[in-house]
Design a protein around this motif. Structure first.
Motif, PDB file in Angstrom:
ATOM      1  N   UNK A 403     -10.860   5.298  14.948  1.00 48.16           N
ATOM      2  CA  UNK A 403      -9.407   4.598  14.497  1.00 48.16           C
ATOM      3  C   UNK A 403      -8.943   4.567  13.232  1.00 48.16           C
ATOM      4  N   UNK A 404      -9.703   4.842  12.085  1.00 50.13           N
ATOM      5  CA  UNK A 404      -9.227   4.552  11.061  1.00 50.13           C
ATOM      6  C   UNK A 404      -9.301   5.896  10.101  1.00 50.13           C
ATOM      7  N   UNK A 405      -9.488   7.056  10.781  1.00 48.12           N
ATOM      8  CA  UNK A 405      -9.461   8.347  10.286  1.00 48.12           C
ATOM      9  C   UNK A 405      -7.872   8.471   9.653  1.00 48.12           C
ATOM     10  N   UNK A 406      -7.841   9.312   8.448  1.00 49.93           N
ATOM     11  CA  UNK A 406      -6.726   9.557   7.646  1.00 49.93           C
ATOM     12  C   UNK A 406      -5.616  10.366   8.496  1.00 49.93           C
ATOM     13  N   UNK A 407      -6.290  11.101   9.649  1.00 51.42           N
ATOM     14  CA  UNK A 407      -5.189  11.976  10.278  1.00 51.42           C
ATOM     15  C   UNK A 407      -4.346  10.924  11.358  1.00 51.42           C
ATOM     16  N   UNK A 408      -4.999   9.989  11.453  1.00 52.31           N
ATOM     17  CA  UNK A 408      -4.139   8.921  12.251  1.00 52.31           C
ATOM     18  C   UNK A 408      -3.322   7.976  11.526  1.00 52.31           C
ATOM     19  N   UNK A 409      -3.274   8.086   9.989  1.00 48.23           N
ATOM     20  CA  UNK A 409      -2.165   7.264   9.298  1.00 48.23           C
ATOM     21  C   UNK A 409      -0.950   8.206   8.914  1.00 48.23           C
ATOM     22  N   UNK A 410      -0.009   8.157   9.900  1.00 52.31           N
ATOM     23  CA  UNK A 410       0.913   8.933   9.982  1.00 52.31           C
ATOM     24  C   UNK A 410       1.946   9.039   8.701  1.00 52.31           C
ATOM     25  N   UNK A 411       1.900   7.804   8.252  1.00 57.21           N
ATOM     26  CA  UNK A 411       2.713   7.616   6.887  1.00 57.21           C
ATOM     27  C   UNK A 411       1.915   8.403   5.723  1.00 57.21           C
ATOM     28  N   UNK A 423      -5.249   6.009   2.383  1.00 59.99           N
ATOM     29  CA  UNK A 423      -4.748   4.824   2.947  1.00 59.99           C
ATOM     30  C   UNK A 423      -5.171   3.398   2.352  1.00 59.99           C
ATOM     31  N   UNK A 424      -6.018   3.603   1.499  1.00 64.44           N
ATOM     32  CA  UNK A 424      -6.340   2.378   0.533  1.00 64.44           C
ATOM     33  C   UNK A 424      -7.428   1.538   1.501  1.00 64.44           C
ATOM     34  N   UNK A 425      -7.822   0.443   0.505  1.00 62.59           N
ATOM     35  CA  UNK A 425      -8.814  -0.742   1.181  1.00 62.59           C
ATOM     36  C   UNK A 425      -8.452  -1.115   2.235  1.00 62.59           C
ATOM     37  N   UNK A 426      -9.436  -1.204   3.330  1.00 71.60           N
ATOM     38  CA  UNK A 426      -9.258  -2.019   4.629  1.00 71.60           C
ATOM     39  C   UNK A 426      -9.010  -3.288   4.378  1.00 71.60           C
ATOM     40  N   UNK A 427      -9.529  -4.118   3.323  1.00 67.68           N
ATOM     41  CA  UNK A 427      -9.781  -5.475   3.144  1.00 67.68           C
ATOM     42  C   UNK A 427      -8.217  -5.689   2.581  1.00 67.68           C
ATOM     43  N   UNK A 428      -7.667  -5.070   1.812  1.00 70.87           N
ATOM     44  CA  UNK A 428      -6.193  -5.067   1.287  1.00 70.87           C
ATOM     45  C   UNK A 428      -5.333  -5.368   2.507  1.00 70.87           C
ATOM     46  N   UNK A 429      -5.556  -4.071   3.479  1.00 73.93           N
ATOM     47  CA  UNK A 429      -4.555  -3.918   4.363  1.00 73.93           C
ATOM     48  C   UNK A 429      -4.624  -5.107   5.360  1.00 73.93           C
ATOM     49  N   UNK A 430      -5.716  -5.513   5.510  1.00 70.16           N
ATOM     50  CA  UNK A 430      -6.051  -6.691   6.397  1.00 70.16           C
ATOM     51  C   UNK A 430      -5.320  -8.074   5.790  1.00 70.16           C
ATOM     52  N   UNK A 438      -3.904  -0.175   9.039  1.00 73.78           N
ATOM     53  CA  UNK A 438      -2.559   0.173   8.382  1.00 73.78           C
ATOM     54  C   UNK A 438      -2.898   0.652   7.089  1.00 73.78           C
ATOM     55  N   UNK A 439      -2.219   1.758   6.662  1.00 75.80           N
ATOM     56  CA  UNK A 439      -2.275   2.087   5.353  1.00 75.80           C
ATOM     57  C   UNK A 439      -1.500   1.087   4.304  1.00 75.80           C
ATOM     58  N   UNK A 441       0.824   0.730   2.234  1.00 78.17           N
ATOM     59  CA  UNK A 441       2.053   1.332   1.763  1.00 78.17           C
ATOM     60  C   UNK A 441       2.768   0.813   0.650  1.00 78.17           C
ATOM     61  N   UNK A 442       2.300  -0.777   0.281  1.00 80.80           N
ATOM     62  CA  UNK A 442       3.155  -1.156  -0.646  1.00 80.80           C
ATOM     63  C   UNK A 442       2.598  -0.790  -2.002  1.00 80.80           C
ATOM     64  N   UNK A 443       1.493  -0.014  -2.255  1.00 77.96           N
ATOM     65  CA  UNK A 443       0.610   0.583  -3.354  1.00 77.96           C
ATOM     66  C   UNK A 443       1.167   1.938  -3.451  1.00 77.96           C
ATOM     67  N   UNK A 444       1.943   2.750  -2.616  1.00 76.94           N
ATOM     68  CA  UNK A 444       2.093   3.957  -2.740  1.00 76.94           C
ATOM     69  C   UNK A 444       2.461   4.499  -4.073  1.00 76.94           C
ATOM     70  N   UNK A 445       3.604   3.992  -4.445  1.00 75.44           N
ATOM     71  CA  UNK A 445       4.075   4.622  -5.921  1.00 75.44           C
ATOM     72  C   UNK A 445       2.990   4.368  -7.015  1.00 75.44           C
ATOM     73  N   UNK A 446       2.458   3.303  -6.940  1.00 78.03           N
ATOM     74  CA  UNK A 446       1.434   3.037  -7.925  1.00 78.03           C
ATOM     75  C   UNK A 446       0.539   4.039  -7.886  1.00 78.03           C
ATOM     76  N   UNK A 447      -0.164   4.100  -6.677  1.00 79.21           N
ATOM     77  CA  UNK A 447      -1.424   4.998  -6.520  1.00 79.21           C
ATOM     78  C   UNK A 447      -0.871   6.601  -6.836  1.00 79.21           C
ATOM     79  N   UNK A 448       0.253   7.000  -6.356  1.00 72.44           N
ATOM     80  CA  UNK A 448       0.720   8.406  -7.009  1.00 72.44           C
ATOM     81  C   UNK A 448       1.053   8.311  -8.384  1.00 72.44           C
TER      82      UNK A 448
END
Ligand code: SF4
Ligand code: SF4
Length: 483
Positions: A403-411, A423-430, A438-439, A441-448
Motif C-alpha cells: 500500500x505504501x510503494x512510491x508507484x502508488x503515490x500518483x502525486x 513521499x516523506x515520513x509516514x508519521x508526518x503524513x498520519x 498520503x505523500x 505534499x505540504x513539504x514538496x517545495x521545501x524538499x525540492x
C-alpha cells in the motif's frame, strides 16, 4: 526515430551543468557537446541525423555520435515515441532482514515538551491511559533482543537503539539489556551496535561512564541556547531544562570520546534561528554533529512552521550547506548532518521505493513488546506488525509494503525529487492527513529546494574534492542510522 530528453533535473555546480537523472538517480556532468545536445533536444525532439546536422558545424562528427550514444545509454535522452517506462512496482522479498530495532524502554518522560508527538496535542498513542506498561520489563527487553537477532538474518551487525519517552528513566533495564545482547550476539557470532536518544536531564556520572565504557552512540534532543531550549523543552512544572542539561552534556562530551555525539534539534515557528542554534551547539557546547527536523504537527498549532518560516529555514540550511562544502573542500569537519546524510544518499544513487526503513529494515518495539512500523508508532494498535514473542505477521507487513510503494503515490509520479523523498515520513503524513499512505505534499517545495541545494553541493564536491565523497563508499547507509 526522434530523440527527446528523459526525466531529469538540471543544475549548475562548479561553473558547469549537471543532470540528475530521475529514473536511475545518477548524476551526470555535461561537457560542451552534451550540453549542446541537451539544449537542442530541449527546443524540440530531433533524429540523430538532424542533431548531427545542427551541431556538426561546432563539434566533430565522432564526438557528437559518441556523446549521443552515451546520453542514450545513460537514459538522459531516448526515443520520444517510447515513453519512459515507470519503474515496475517491485516489492521487497520477505522476510526482509531487520537492521535497526528501536526499543521504547519507557513511554514516560520527565519533560513535557509542548510539541512532543508522544505527549503533545498530536499524539497517536495514549501513553497515559493506554494498556501498555509505563516501563519495559527486563523480560520483554530480552525477548526483544532475541527477536532482533533472529530477524536480522544474515546481517553481520544488528543495530539496537534505545528510545522513550525519556530513555534513561529505565536505565537499569537498558544496562542489563546491553549486557544480554552482547552475550547473545557473541554466542551466535553477531555484532550488536548500541545507541540511544535522550533529553540529557538524567545523565548522571555513572550513566556517562557506562555509555562511554560500552561504546553506546548518543544523540541528545536539544533545541539550542537557553532562550530556545526553554521555550518548549520544559519540566512538568513549566521550568525550562537548559540549566539542567547544559553541564551534563558538557560532561558527556568530555568523557565519552569513542563515538561522535550528535544533537537533534526540533525546529518550530518560535525557534527558527537555525544558524544561531547551530553555532551554539557546535562552538559553545562542542557537539560533533547537529541535525535539524521541522516539528511534526497539525497545521493549526501555534508552533507549526508557516510557509514563510519554511523559506527562512531553507535559506539558513543553504548557508550551512555551503559552509559544509567549503570545509569539505579543505578536508575539514563540519557538523551539519542534514547535508551529509543527503550527500551520502546522492552518492550511493539511492532511489527509494519507500521514504525510510520503517516496517522494513527498521521497526519499533513498545513497552509491552508489540512491534510497529517505527518508534513513533510503537504502541499504536493500528500500526502494529506483530510482537517480539511471536514475530512479525508477514501478511500484515506485505500489505503495508504493497500500500505504501512510491508507484502508488500518483502525486509523486512526475516529481524529480522522488528518488530521495518518496513521499516523506509516514508519521508526518498520519499527523497531517490521518493516513500513512498520503505523500507529504505540504513539504514538496521545501524538499525540492533542499534536494537541489544538496545536488549542487555534491556537484561542487565532485569537481573540487572528489576524494571527500569516497568516505560514503565505506560508511553504513543512512537508513541504518535512521533514528
Ligand atoms: S512528497 Fe512531494 S517532494 Fe516528495 S516525492 Fe512526492 S511530490 Fe515529490
Ligand atoms: S521517517 Fe517517519 S516513519 Fe520513517 S522511521 Fe522516521 S519517524 Fe518513522
Amino acid at each position: 526515430m526522434l530523440l527527446g530528453l528523459r526525466e531529469h533535473h538540471r543544475f549548475l555546480a562548479a561553473g558547469r551543468p549537471f543532470l540528475y537523472l530521475v529514473p536511475s538517480a545518477a548524476i551526470f556532468a555535461l561537457d560542451e557537446t552534451a550540453d549542446a545536445i541537451y539544449h537542442a533536444l530541449g527546443r524540440s525532439p530531433q533524429s540523430r541525423a538532424e542533431l548531427c546536422d545542427e551541431l556538426g558545424g561546432t563539434f566533430a562528427a565522432a564526438d557528437l555520435e559518441d556523446t549521443i550514444s552515451e546520453l542514450e545509454q545513460l537514459r538522459a535522452i531516448g526515443p520520444v515515441h517510447i515513453p519512459d517506462r515507470p519503474a515496475p512496482k517491485i516489492l521487497p522479498l520477505l522476510p526482509f532482514p531487520l537492521t535497526t530495532m528501536v526499543l521504547n524502554v519507557t513511554n514516560q518522560c520527565n519533560l513535557s515538551c509542548t510539541y512532543c508527538y508522544e505527549y503533545g496535542e498530536d499524539k497517536i498513542v495514549d501513553t497515559a491511559n493506554g494498556r501498555q506498561p509505563k516501563f519495559m520489563s527486563e523480560e520483554t527487553a530480552r525477548d526483544s533482543v532475541d527477536f532482533m537477532l533472529k530477524a536480522s538474518g544474515d546481517q553481520k551487525v544488528a543495530h539496537l537503539t534505545f528510545f522513550g519517552g525519556e530513555t534513561l528513566l529505565n536505565f537499569t533495564v537498558l544496562k542489563n539489556t546491553v549486557a544480554y545482547a552482547r552475550q547473545r550476539g557473541r554466542e551466535i557470532g553477531k555484532e550488536v551496535d548500541f545507541s540511544l536518544t535522550t533529553n540529557a536531564t538524567l545523565l548522571r556520572p555513572e550513566i556517562i561512564e557506562f555509555l562511554a565504557d560500552n561504546d553506546v552512540g548518543v544523540t541528545i534532543s536539544i533545541d539550542g541556547p537557553k532562550e530556545m531550549q526553554d521555550k518548549f523543552r520544559v519540566f512538568h512544572n513549566g521550568q525550562g531544562s537548559y540549566d539542567v542539561v547544559a553541564p551534563k552534556i558538557k560532561e558527556l562530551l568530555r568523557r565519552h570520546r569513542t563515538r561522535p555525539i550528535g544533537a537533534r534539534v526540533t525546529l518550530t515557528s518560535g525557534t527558527l534561528d537555525v544558524k544561531k542554534i547551530f553555532r551554539h551547539l557546535t562552538d559553545d557546547m562542542g557537539f560533533w554533529e547537529v541535525g535539524f527536523a521541522p516539528v511534526t504537527t497539525a497545521l493549526d498549532r501555534g508552533y507549526a512552521i508557516s510557509d514563510a518560516g519554511m523559506d527562512s529555514m531553507l535559506g539558513q540550511f543553504s548557508d550551512l550547506a555551503y559552509e559544509f562544502l567549503e570545509h569539505s573542500v579543505s578536508n575539514k569537519h563540519h557538523a551539519f548532518s542534514n547535508v551529509k546524510d543527503t550527500l551520502e544518499e546522492i552518492h550511493k544513487g539511492v532511489s527509494k521505493a519507500y521514504p525510510c526503513g520503517a516496517g522494513l529494515g527498521l521497526m519499533g518495539v513498545s513497552t509491552d513488546g508489540d512491534v510497529a512500523l517505527c518508534h513513533r508508532f510503537a504502541g499504536s494498535e493500528a500500526h502494529k506488525l506483530g510482537d517480539v514473542r511471536n514475530g512479525v505477521d508477514r501478511n500484515l507487513q506485505a500489505a503495508f509494503l504493497e500500500r505504501h510503494h512510491i508507484e502508488d503515490k500518483t502525486d509523486c509520479s512526475t516529481c524529480w525529487a522522488r528518488p530521495l523523498c518518496s513521499g516523506g515520513c509516514y508519521h508526518e503524513a498520519y499527523t497531517r492527513y490521518g493516513e500513512t499512505t498520503r505523500p507529504n505534499l505540504h513539504f514538496c517545495e521545501w524538499v525540492r529546494g533542499w534536494t537541489d541545494i544538496c545536488l549542487k553541493v555534491y556537484g561542487e564536491l565532485s569537481e573540487r574534492n572528489p576524494a571527500f565523497l569516497q568516505q560514503f563508499d565505506r560508511e553504513e547507509s543512512v537508513a541504518e542510522r535512521a533514528v
